[in-house]
Scaffold this motif. Sequence first.
Motif, PDB file in Angstrom:
ATOM      1  N   LEU A   1       0.941  -1.277   0.086  1.00  0.00           N
ATOM      2  CA  LEU A   1      -0.240   0.038  -0.072  1.00  0.00           C
ATOM      3  C   LEU A   1       0.820   1.441  -0.001  1.00  0.00           C
ATOM      4  N   LEU A   2       0.450   2.485  -0.470  1.00  0.00           N
ATOM      5  CA  LEU A   2       0.807   3.713  -0.273  1.00  0.00           C
ATOM      6  C   LEU A   2       0.789   4.152   0.962  1.00  0.00           C
ATOM      7  N   GLY A   3      -0.188   3.730   1.593  1.00  0.00           N
ATOM      8  CA  GLY A   3      -0.497   4.154   3.150  1.00  0.00           C
ATOM      9  C   GLY A   3      -1.735   3.822   3.652  1.00  0.00           C
ATOM     10  N   VAL A   4      -1.957   4.020   4.940  1.00  0.00           N
ATOM     11  CA  VAL A   4      -3.208   3.572   5.702  1.00  0.00           C
ATOM     12  C   VAL A   4      -3.408   4.834   6.598  1.00  0.00           C
ATOM     13  N   GLY A   5      -4.788   5.319   6.600  1.00  0.00           N
ATOM     14  CA  GLY A   5      -5.278   6.355   7.586  1.00  0.00           C
ATOM     15  C   GLY A   5      -6.270   5.660   8.306  1.00  0.00           C
ATOM     16  N   VAL A   6      -6.065   6.201   9.445  1.00  0.00           N
ATOM     17  CA  VAL A   6      -7.205   5.707  10.441  1.00  0.00           C
ATOM     18  C   VAL A   6      -7.968   6.925  11.142  1.00  0.00           C
ATOM     19  N   GLY A   7      -9.251   6.966  11.123  1.00  0.00           N
ATOM     20  CA  GLY A   7      -9.989   7.961  11.708  1.00  0.00           C
ATOM     21  C   GLY A   7     -10.516   7.396  13.095  1.00  0.00           C
ATOM     22  N   VAL A   8     -10.205   8.166  13.981  1.00  0.00           N
ATOM     23  CA  VAL A   8     -10.681   7.915  15.505  1.00  0.00           C
ATOM     24  C   VAL A   8     -11.674   9.054  16.123  1.00  0.00           C
TER      25      VAL A   8
END
Length: 401
Positions: free
Chosen positions: A146-153
């Motif tokens: 992957l190019l990246g992972v984002g996590v919304g909390v």
Amino acid sequence: MTTRTQKTTRDLRWHNRADLLTRLYLGECTNRNDLASTSGLSAATISNVVSDLIADGLVGENGSQSSAGGRPRSLLRVLPDFGYVVGVDIAETAIRVGLFDWTLEPIAEEVRSVATAQVPPQKVADQILSEIAAVTARVGITPAGLLGVGVGVPGAGGAVIHAPTLGWSAVPLAGLLRDGLGFAPEVDNGAMALGQAEVWRGAARGSERAVTLLLGIGAGGALSMAAGPGGRARSFTLEWGHTVVDLDGPTCRCGARGCLETYIGAEAILARYAATRGSTPFATEGVVEQLTELVDRAVQHREPAARTVLDTTAGYLGAGISNLINLVAPDRVIISGWAGALLCQALLPAIRLIARRHALPYLFELARIEPGELGHTSGTLGAATLPVARLLADGGRRGPG
């Protein structure tokens, strides 16, 4: 001196590359002439940077357009197959994991219903890793590709998470995910990420100062303010749901009394309905299903108890939005989130009317109150903007975290 000069030149080249790539990505420019006129860079610099972006597979030629008195101009577009990003939305009742190409077109999604406030953070992290593995397998890659992972909390993001609604205090979520991913994810407040997504791809496009409201079990928000060339926006978290509207009101999950969230959050709406004369038990289970049923009772069946509860909700929502209009003078207020979408179906005209009644007239006239445009993927899409924003700031350099 030579080393410092080389470093300065290299940094300037990457700065120019990040600037031009961002303009193309956000649709501010479509050709080399536009890039030159908006960035102030020379034609030679534009040509070199664009050639590099094309060579690296980030940008491609996309036909041409005629120009007055000159040769046709080659159109440029960002190439979606440069890579994939994942957005993770940690909500109170579910974990949603979405796979997107890097232009934020959805590819696959996994949803796991789970009461996250009742699950240890390590198990939440394990579940996220499992779902990421599932969505990436659909396109034949591993998470490491992957190019990246984002996590919304639902709380304050960063190296450690403070999310009172989940019972989390100083949880090192990024560290818990790093070993399984092979890199550190980008972790931030989900409402802030959603606000960024609405500015990039949704109802807040072109706004100078937008407020995005995230309505679910709780109520959060983000302020996105145009900054820099092309009106690019920076988003900031607004703890709108924890503004106090009644000093003697119900106790909120944050510990205070009378927070707005205790009147407009999904669970609060359902509790108010249950306490209303004439209410009847729901045929469904689960907060999402029951709020959907409540809206249907009010709109389709005109049940008096359901109508009364939704009218009260519209009053609090409209008043809460009027406070935001008076405080930050937005040109757009976007009502988003799964509960926001349901409430807009039934209440948007009433919300606008009440907001108009309580806001300062000259500020209300500047503001448009609109439903979000991102649909059921809004949470994961918002989270996915986090690694994309980092990638754009880095000029498209591969390699997450």
